[in-house]
Structure formats: C-alpha cells, structure tokens
Design a protein around this motif. Structure first.
Motif, short mmCIF file in Angstrom:
data_model
loop_
_atom_site.label_atom_id
_atom_site.label_comp_id
_atom_site.label_asym_id
_atom_site.label_seq_id
_atom_site.Cartn_x
_atom_site.Cartn_y
_atom_site.Cartn_z
N LEU A 21 0.82 -1.21 0.00
CA LEU A 21 0.00 0.00 0.00
C LEU A 21 0.86 1.26 0.00
O LEU A 21 0.39 2.34 -0.36
CB LEU A 21 -0.93 0.00 1.21
N LEU A 22 2.11 1.12 0.40
CA LEU A 22 3.02 2.26 0.42
C LEU A 22 3.45 2.67 -0.99
O LEU A 22 4.13 3.69 -1.15
CB LEU A 22 4.26 1.93 1.27
N ASP A 23 3.04 1.90 -2.00
CA ASP A 23 3.33 2.30 -3.39
C ASP A 23 2.55 3.54 -3.78
O ASP A 23 3.02 4.35 -4.60
CB ASP A 23 2.91 1.18 -4.36
N ILE A 24 1.37 3.71 -3.22
CA ILE A 24 0.42 4.69 -3.75
C ILE A 24 0.79 6.15 -3.44
O ILE A 24 0.78 6.99 -4.36
CB ILE A 24 -1.00 4.34 -3.28
N TYR A 43 7.29 -7.83 7.43
CA TYR A 43 6.88 -8.41 8.71
C TYR A 43 5.45 -8.02 9.08
O TYR A 43 5.00 -8.27 10.18
CB TYR A 43 7.83 -7.96 9.83
N GLY A 44 4.77 -7.37 8.14
CA GLY A 44 3.43 -6.87 8.41
C GLY A 44 3.47 -5.39 8.77
O GLY A 44 4.47 -4.71 8.58
N VAL A 45 2.36 -4.91 9.32
CA VAL A 45 2.28 -3.50 9.71
C VAL A 45 3.19 -3.20 10.90
O VAL A 45 3.67 -2.08 11.07
CB VAL A 45 0.82 -3.13 10.03
N TYR A 46 3.44 -4.22 11.70
CA TYR A 46 4.31 -4.02 12.86
C TYR A 46 5.15 -5.27 13.09
O TYR A 46 4.59 -6.36 13.22
CB TYR A 46 3.49 -3.71 14.12
N PRO A 47 6.48 -5.14 13.11
CA PRO A 47 7.20 -3.88 12.89
C PRO A 47 7.40 -3.61 11.40
O PRO A 47 7.53 -4.54 10.61
CB PRO A 47 8.54 -4.16 13.56
N LEU A 48 7.43 -2.34 11.04
CA LEU A 48 7.83 -1.96 9.71
C LEU A 48 9.35 -2.06 9.61
O LEU A 48 10.06 -1.84 10.60
CB LEU A 48 7.38 -0.53 9.40
N ASN A 49 9.82 -2.40 8.44
CA ASN A 49 11.26 -2.57 8.26
C ASN A 49 11.96 -1.22 8.11
O ASN A 49 11.35 -0.22 7.71
CB ASN A 49 11.54 -3.43 7.04
N THR A 50 13.23 -1.18 8.44
CA THR A 50 14.00 0.07 8.41
C THR A 50 15.13 -0.01 7.38
O THR A 50 15.45 -1.07 6.87
CB THR A 50 14.59 0.36 9.80
N PHE A 51 15.70 1.16 7.09
CA PHE A 51 16.85 1.27 6.18
C PHE A 51 16.59 0.56 4.85
O PHE A 51 17.43 -0.20 4.35
CB PHE A 51 18.11 0.73 6.85
N THR A 52 15.43 0.81 4.28
CA THR A 52 15.05 0.22 3.00
C THR A 52 14.91 1.33 1.96
O THR A 52 14.23 2.32 2.20
CB THR A 52 13.70 -0.53 3.12
N ASN A 53 15.55 1.13 0.82
CA ASN A 53 15.43 2.11 -0.26
C ASN A 53 14.47 1.56 -1.32
O ASN A 53 14.74 0.54 -1.94
CB ASN A 53 16.78 2.40 -0.91
N VAL A 54 13.36 2.25 -1.50
CA VAL A 54 12.38 1.90 -2.52
C VAL A 54 12.69 2.71 -3.78
O VAL A 54 12.93 3.92 -3.70
CB VAL A 54 10.95 2.23 -2.05
#
Length: 244
Positions: free
Chosen positions: A85-88, A201-212
């Motif tokens: 959903l973070l694509d939008i 990992y789902g809504v919690y926890p969200l992953n960190t240090f990721t470049n989209v």
C-alpha cells in the motif's frame, strides 16, 4: 538489527501517518467546497507528499526516476507492479502533473480519513469486485473522464499486492475497457522495487533502512495493437528490470 529497530520506530511512523490523514480530512473538504477540483487536487498532492515523508522516520527512502520524455497534454495509462500500500502515496506525488487517478475497491470509500473522501470526489474509479457490470461501468466512466480532461490513471494489472516482490501475471481486461473510451492514451510501464521489504513483517514492525525505487520505463504506443500484446510488453519490461 533492522527489524529490531523497526519495533521502536514503527509506532512513530504509524502515528504520524494516521495524524496526517486526520489533518488533511477537513483540508480536503474545504478545498473541494471552496476551490473545486484543482484546489482539492493540490491538497491531495500535498497530503501524499506528507504521507510519503513519514517513512523517513524509519530511515527508509523513496527514489523516483523518470528519464522518459512523457507528454503532459495527453492521457496516460501507467501500468505498475504492486508490492504494498506504500506504493500509492509516492506515485500520486511524483505523477501529480499528469493528474493520475486510481482504481480502488469500493470498500475503501468508507470510514478512512482523507483516503475515503478523495476516492469519492477525486475522479478515480471505485469498483465493486463482486459486481462485474458495476466495475465495467466505473472503468468506462473513468476512461471518458480521462479523454474529456486529459487525465491519466495508474493501474496495477496484477490485481493484488505481491507479498515477496514476485510479480503475478498482468491482466488486461481493465485496460482494454479504459482504452475503449480513451483510445489515444499512451501506455507507460512503471517498475516498483523493494516496497514489499518495508512491510515484510506486516504492519508491525515496519522494516527500516530500506530504499524503494520507482522508475518510469519506455512508453508503449497503442497504435491499434491488441491490448493483450501491449500489456504483455509492459509486463516483460518490468520483469526484465526486476530480473524475474
């Protein structure tokens, strides 16, 4: 370590994300009532810039790349793979000058701050997946609005999100319906890479240090070709980029 850090930073990001939605609900309403479409669209653009920015609290980032010389005075059908959903929000923000609309489930038009209101008045298509006739009618109305206003649309031809980034087969029916009403629309593939990693990992926890990364690929001229072939060509471009 990235997942562990996500346990501490995810609540901050989630609260900020929801807070932005709540703040922009009355802003959208005022803009639409007082300034009509263009004022409302501007508020939605800023809303999605703010929503995109919330992931920076996770030390995540979004890189948008467009090396294509896309026309601004022509309707465009953007075909993108779908990973979360973070694509939008970043798509709405970075494609704002093309007036890109979305196709959404009709269930999303209720009870979600900012999102539901935008879906009702923003000009996209809200479809009932259980009602084929309603879905086709909504898509045809969207195609007509695209033609009349030189708007564009973003379509996720997979039909659903990919949980691990592996692309599903693209479907062409919705695109064919829109092209019936807006036959001169340009088809433009967009590749989204790594957004699934943020929600692995789902809504919690969200992953960190990721470049989209989101990159606009080579446009495809319809030229009266069969829609299935055009969609397959777009799918192949995206798969090649992702190495799938």
């Amino acid at each position: 370590m990235k997942k562990l850090l996500g346990y501490f930073l995810s609540p901050i990001t989630i609260v900020l994300f929801f807070l932005v939605l709540c703040i922009f609900q009355p802003i959208q309403w005022l803009c639409y009532k007082l300034g009509g479409y263009h004022a409302h669209k501007r508020s939605v653009d800023i809303l999605n810039f703010c929503l995109t920015s919330t992931i920076y609290f996770l030390f995540d980032s979004v890189t948008f790349i467009n090396k294509q010389n896309l026309p601004e005075g022509r309707s465009i059908i953007f075909l993108a793979n779908h990973q979360s959903l973070l694509d939008i929000p970043p798509l709405i923000w970075h494609l704002r000058k093309y007036h890109a609309k979305f196709i959404s489930k009709i269930e999303l038009t209720k009870n979600i701050p900012s999102i539901s209101y935008n879906l009702k008045v923003g000009g996209g298509a809200n479809i009932d997946r259980k009602d084929q006739r309603q879905s086709i009618t909504e898509l045809m109305k969207l195609g007509q609005r695209m033609k009349d206003n030189t708007w564009s649309t973003v379509i996720f031809p997979e039909g659903t999100r990919s949980a691990d980034g592996t692309m599903r087969k693209f479907q062409s029916a919705g695109i064919a319906t829109i092209l019936k009403k807006c036959p001169n629309a340009l088809l433009v593939p967009i590749v989204i890479n790594n957004s699934w990693q943020i929600v692995r990992y789902g809504v919690y926890p969200l992953n960190t240090f990721t470049n989209v990364t989101i990159e606009v690929l080579k446009p495809i001229e319809p030229n009266g070709q069969p829609v299935d072939e055009l969609v397959t060509l777009a799918e192949t471009q995206i798969k090649t980029y992702l190495g799938q």
